[in-house]
Design a protein around this motif. Structure first.
Motif, PDB file in Angstrom:
ATOM      1  N   MET A  93       0.865  -1.179   0.000  1.00 48.09           N
ATOM      2  CA  MET A  93       0.000   0.000   0.000  1.00 48.09           C
ATOM      3  C   MET A  93       0.903   1.230   0.000  1.00 48.09           C
ATOM      4  N   LEU A  94       0.662   2.159  -0.914  1.00 50.21           N
ATOM      5  CA  LEU A  94       1.451   3.378  -0.986  1.00 50.21           C
ATOM      6  C   LEU A  94       0.629   4.538  -0.439  1.00 50.21           C
ATOM      7  N   VAL A  95       1.074   5.108   0.666  1.00 47.57           N
ATOM      8  CA  VAL A  95       0.363   6.207   1.313  1.00 47.57           C
ATOM      9  C   VAL A  95       1.175   7.488   1.098  1.00 47.57           C
ATOM     10  N   ILE A  96       0.608   8.399   0.318  1.00 45.90           N
ATOM     11  CA  ILE A  96       1.222   9.700   0.069  1.00 45.90           C
ATOM     12  C   ILE A  96       0.472  10.724   0.913  1.00 45.90           C
ATOM     13  N   SER A  97       1.170  11.427   1.767  1.00 45.53           N
ATOM     14  CA  SER A  97       0.506  12.425   2.604  1.00 45.53           C
ATOM     15  C   SER A  97       1.206  13.770   2.492  1.00 45.53           C
ATOM     16  N   SER A  98       0.479  14.778   2.891  1.00 50.43           N
ATOM     17  CA  SER A  98       1.089  16.088   3.078  1.00 50.43           C
ATOM     18  C   SER A  98       1.635  16.171   4.497  1.00 50.43           C
ATOM     19  N   VAL A  99       2.448  17.177   4.727  1.00 48.39           N
ATOM     20  CA  VAL A  99       2.920  17.512   6.066  1.00 48.39           C
ATOM     21  C   VAL A  99       3.159  19.023   6.041  1.00 48.39           C
ATOM     22  N   ASN A 100       3.245  19.651   7.176  1.00 52.41           N
ATOM     23  CA  ASN A 100       3.383  21.105   7.204  1.00 52.41           C
ATOM     24  C   ASN A 100       4.650  21.579   6.500  1.00 52.41           C
ATOM     25  N   THR A 101       4.722  22.873   6.230  1.00 53.32           N
ATOM     26  CA  THR A 101       5.829  23.430   5.442  1.00 53.32           C
ATOM     27  C   THR A 101       7.178  23.114   6.076  1.00 53.32           C
ATOM     28  N   VAL A 102       8.187  23.082   5.237  1.00 59.46           N
ATOM     29  CA  VAL A 102       9.537  22.715   5.685  1.00 59.46           C
ATOM     30  C   VAL A 102       9.991  23.593   6.852  1.00 59.46           C
ATOM     31  N   SER A 103       9.734  24.887   6.763  1.00 60.61           N
ATOM     32  CA  SER A 103      10.238  25.808   7.780  1.00 60.61           C
ATOM     33  C   SER A 103       9.539  25.669   9.128  1.00 60.61           C
ATOM     34  N   THR A 104       8.382  24.998   9.167  1.00 57.44           N
ATOM     35  CA  THR A 104       7.642  24.878  10.432  1.00 57.44           C
ATOM     36  C   THR A 104       7.724  23.482  11.043  1.00 57.44           C
ATOM     37  N   LEU A 105       8.367  22.544  10.357  1.00 53.53           N
ATOM     38  CA  LEU A 105       8.397  21.165  10.856  1.00 53.53           C
ATOM     39  C   LEU A 105       9.040  21.089  12.242  1.00 53.53           C
ATOM     40  N   GLY A 106       8.353  20.435  13.162  1.00 51.31           N
ATOM     41  CA  GLY A 106       8.891  20.189  14.491  1.00 51.31           C
ATOM     42  C   GLY A 106       8.897  21.381  15.417  1.00 51.31           C
ATOM     43  N   ARG A 107       8.252  22.486  15.017  1.00 51.15           N
ATOM     44  CA  ARG A 107       8.340  23.693  15.835  1.00 51.15           C
ATOM     45  C   ARG A 107       7.148  23.866  16.782  1.00 51.15           C
ATOM     46  N   GLY A 108       6.092  23.084  16.622  1.00 52.64           N
ATOM     47  CA  GLY A 108       4.976  23.126  17.564  1.00 52.64           C
ATOM     48  C   GLY A 108       4.282  24.467  17.641  1.00 52.64           C
ATOM     49  N   GLN A 109       4.024  25.101  16.503  1.00 47.52           N
ATOM     50  CA  GLN A 109       3.449  26.443  16.469  1.00 47.52           C
ATOM     51  C   GLN A 109       1.922  26.451  16.409  1.00 47.52           C
ATOM     52  N   GLY A 110       1.300  25.271  16.491  1.00 49.80           N
ATOM     53  CA  GLY A 110      -0.156  25.231  16.427  1.00 49.80           C
ATOM     54  C   GLY A 110      -0.697  25.446  15.028  1.00 49.80           C
ATOM     55  N   ARG A 111       0.049  25.037  14.022  1.00 49.50           N
ATOM     56  CA  ARG A 111      -0.403  25.143  12.636  1.00 49.50           C
ATOM     57  C   ARG A 111      -1.555  24.176  12.360  1.00 49.50           C
ATOM     58  N   LEU A 112      -2.306  24.453  11.314  1.00 51.10           N
ATOM     59  CA  LEU A 112      -3.417  23.585  10.939  1.00 51.10           C
ATOM     60  C   LEU A 112      -2.920  22.155  10.705  1.00 51.10           C
ATOM     61  N   HIS A 113      -3.597  21.208  11.313  1.00 49.68           N
ATOM     62  CA  HIS A 113      -3.294  19.771  11.167  1.00 49.68           C
ATOM     63  C   HIS A 113      -1.905  19.395  11.691  1.00 49.68           C
ATOM     64  N   HIS A 117       6.033  14.991  14.933  1.00 43.60           N
ATOM     65  CA  HIS A 117       6.700  13.757  14.474  1.00 43.60           C
ATOM     66  C   HIS A 117       5.740  12.844  13.719  1.00 43.60           C
ATOM     67  N   GLN A 118       5.042  13.393  12.735  1.00 46.51           N
ATOM     68  CA  GLN A 118       4.081  12.603  11.964  1.00 46.51           C
ATOM     69  C   GLN A 118       4.731  11.379  11.330  1.00 46.51           C
ATOM     70  N   GLY A 119       5.870  11.579  10.700  1.00 46.12           N
ATOM     71  CA  GLY A 119       6.539  10.453  10.048  1.00 46.12           C
ATOM     72  C   GLY A 119       6.944   9.368  11.019  1.00 46.12           C
ATOM     73  N   GLN A 120       7.421   9.755  12.202  1.00 44.48           N
ATOM     74  CA  GLN A 120       7.804   8.757  13.203  1.00 44.48           C
ATOM     75  C   GLN A 120       6.587   7.970  13.685  1.00 44.48           C
ATOM     76  N   THR A 121       5.469   8.668  13.839  1.00 44.09           N
ATOM     77  CA  THR A 121       4.249   7.986  14.272  1.00 44.09           C
ATOM     78  C   THR A 121       3.818   6.933  13.262  1.00 44.09           C
ATOM     79  N   LEU A 122       3.860   7.298  11.983  1.00 46.72           N
ATOM     80  CA  LEU A 122       3.418   6.373  10.937  1.00 46.72           C
ATOM     81  C   LEU A 122       4.444   5.291  10.634  1.00 46.72           C
ATOM     82  N   ALA A 123       5.691   5.511  11.023  1.00 45.66           N
ATOM     83  CA  ALA A 123       6.724   4.498  10.786  1.00 45.66           C
ATOM     84  C   ALA A 123       6.397   3.200  11.508  1.00 45.66           C
ATOM     85  N   GLY A 124       5.624   3.283  12.587  1.00 43.27           N
ATOM     86  CA  GLY A 124       5.269   2.080  13.334  1.00 43.27           C
ATOM     87  C   GLY A 124       4.281   1.180  12.625  1.00 43.27           C
TER      88      GLY A 124
END
Length: 568
Positions: A93-113, A117-124
């Motif tokens: 199964m190939l799951v293609i997802s979006s993730v927040n912009t590069v400059s905001t990754l991991g910063r916890g700014q309360g962005r939409l959605h 660590h989205q990728g780490q969560t899904l790695a399981g």
């Protein structure tokens, strides 16, 4: 200029993907810009979990992966359950997802959605999860995904793309799709395995879902060995409907367990030897005391559950063919006298006495009717009583015609959406979703998806009416149509399997006695046909009308009335 999102569509088509399941969101809009003019079919489920189950059913029915387009955050947590089921059962199964912009990754700014660590969560629940930070690396990452699908133990792969990279330009030219060939068995390993099997007095073969693509060569090997064979739930039908050497998925029953303990050489092909295939009574009572030969694409799996005496990291089909050649060559040196495999199987069947089992008796007429009315059907099950029984007694004429969520992860709500995916993958075959009233309520919204697929098929048929009947285009168009889906609801007013466990353990029935919805009204609301069945004759009459119209057919089986009718 070609954007990253456009290149993704081109790469998916080049790799043979033809179907995408997804719910558009503000973070994935750019993915849809080029979809309309591509060759990809898009199907919109009503929940991302449904998207994953549909992709799962598509892959199990066809052997080919589908893709899912999923939004950041909640979309990913929604599909995680479906990915867990696919991972447990080795379904691509190939799951293609979006993730927040590069400059905001991991910063916890309360962005939409935003999801830490989205990728780490899904790695399981994936073979791997990759965050794309360079659009030019997209072909390489997708090639890795298809290398897993084609040359290793398959499962879900997750690729997340920051939303600001979808529209980023891609300069590199479109690369050719990489073809991956699975590994062949080492000659010395084949020689050692053939010696063990050739000298065996009481051989046994265990066949799992990893062998579904190699039915012809595995069947030839089983017949040459004249060995009793256990085909797991996901390998149902691999040897055909009534092969005399096939003991099916009965490894949890005492007579079959004695046969397994008595075997002096065991050949395990594409099976993880997991609990939900060999130990459904959960007592760790399935024991192998003979020499164990295991063949799998996953080297680590060869040392799990039952450690092999001889392990081959190789493709099942190539290994079966090589073993057959080696065994035929070795027969020139003489073959030891051994018990006739068919006689060993007949003794086990006599001891099992499945025809006299009262727990199975209530379900036998259901499967007899399905065999008579829809003998070629793909039957997709949820976790429900008839499915548990069918895992032991159902007959299928070929592999990929019986699968369900009772294996591996064991999720509820699987049956209906997975059946929709199977129908899209194999429009040449009828598809039956076998579900309980409790499990269906997890995914009632997917009845709307079933309706939409049926309406699309009706429109396609109408368009075909204007095509010259002598045109070759018509045959091509026929393959794009989904046939009407049959949804069989085993209605026992709640979670009956859990009720039984509670009763056996002296626990009060709390939370399991649920009033079901009015399924007739739901059928009307979702433009589905509706029939009731209290007997096998009722069921046969309902299923005989399946192709009379294009809309899905819901058949509600009153479990209590069905059982009372059998008693009389």
């Amino acid at each position: 200029m070609t954007t990253c999102a456009q290149r993704l569509i081109e790469l998916l088509e080049a790799q043979g993907i033809d179907t995408v399941f997804g719910i558009p969101g503000v973070h994935t809009v750019e993915l849809y810009r080029g979809l309309e003019h591509s060759g990809l079919r898009h199907v919109t489920p009503r929940h991302e979990q449904g998207a994953g189950f549909m992709a799962d059913g598509y892959a199990r029915a066809s052997g080919r992966p589908a893709a899912c387009f999923i939004i950041t955050g909640p979309g990913m947590t929604n599909i995680a359950t479906a990915m867990g089921q696919a991972l447990a059962d080795s379904v691509p199964m190939l799951v293609i997802s979006s993730v927040n912009t590069v400059s905001t990754l991991g910063r916890g700014q309360g962005r939409l959605h935003e999801m830490p660590h989205q990728g780490q969560t899904l790695a399981g629940v994936a073979r791997f999860s990759h965050t794309l930070l360079d659009p030019e690396a997209l072909p390489e990452v997708l090639a890795r995904a298809f290398a897993v699908f084609q040359g290793a133990r398959p499962g879900p792969v997750h690729i997340e793309i920051p939303i600001d990279l979808f529209a980023a330009p891609v300069k590199a030219p479109m690369p050719a799709a990489m073809r991956v060939f699975p590994p062949a068995p080492a000659p010395q390993a084949v020689a050692a395995a053939s010696r063990l099997l050739g000298e065996a007095q009481r051989p046994l073969v265990l066949v799992g879902g990893g062998a579904c693509a190699a039915a012809t060569s595995v069947t030839a090997l089983v017949e040459h060995l004249d060995a009793p064979t256990l085909t797991t739930i996901n390998a149902r039908g691999l040897l055909g409907a009534d092969h005399p050497l096939d003991l099916g998925a009965t490894a949890s029953l005492p007579a079959t367990r004695r046969l397994a303990r008595q075997a002096d050489v065991i050949l395990a092909l594409g099976t993880e030897l997991g609990e939900t295939d060999y130990d459904l009574v959960f007592d760790d009572g399935f024991k192998l005391e003979g020499s164990l030969i295991r063949v799998d694409l996953d080297a680590e799996q060869l040392a799990r559950s039952h450690i092999a005496d001889l392990a081959l990291v190789a493709d099942i089909g190539l290994t079966a063919e090589a073993l057959l050649v080696a065994l035929e060559r070795g027969e020139d040196e003489g073959r030891p006298q051994r018990e006739v495999g068919r006689e060993r199987c007949e003794r086990v069947r006599h001891e099992l006495a499945l025809a006299d089992d009262p727990e199975l008796a209530r379900y036998r007429p259901l499967f007899t009717t399905l065999d008579e009315v829809l003998p070629e059907a793909i039957i997709v099950g949820d976790s429900t009583g008839p499915v548990y029984a069918g895992n032991v007694v159902a007959r299928r004429p070929a592999p990929r015609r019986w699968f369900n969520a009772a294996t591996g992860f064991g999720t509820l709500g699987y049956g209906l959406p997975a059946a929709l995916g199977a129908g899209l993958a194999r429009p040449d075959l009828p598809v039956v979703a076998l579900v309980g009233d409790g499990g269906l309520q997890f995914v009632l919204g997917e009845l709307a998806t079933a309706r939409d697929i049926a309406l699309e098929a009706d429109r396609a048929r109408a368009e075909q009416g204007s095509i010259d009947r002598d045109s070759s285009d018509l045959a091509c168009a026929d393959t794009a149509l989904a046939r009407p889906l049959a949804i069989l609801i085993w209605n026992n007013d709640g979670y009956d399997e859990i009720r039984r466990y509670m009763s056996a353990d002296g626990v009060a029935h709390v939370g399991v006695d649920l009033a079901p919805p009015d399924f007739a009204a739901l059928a009307q609301a979702f433009d589905c046909r509706y029939r009731q069945a209290a007997s096998a004759d009722d069921l046969a009459s309902a299923l005989s009308s399946l192709n009379d119209a294009g809309s899905p057919l819901i058949v509600e089986i009153d479990a209590l009335a069905w059982c009372r009718q059998l008693e009389h």
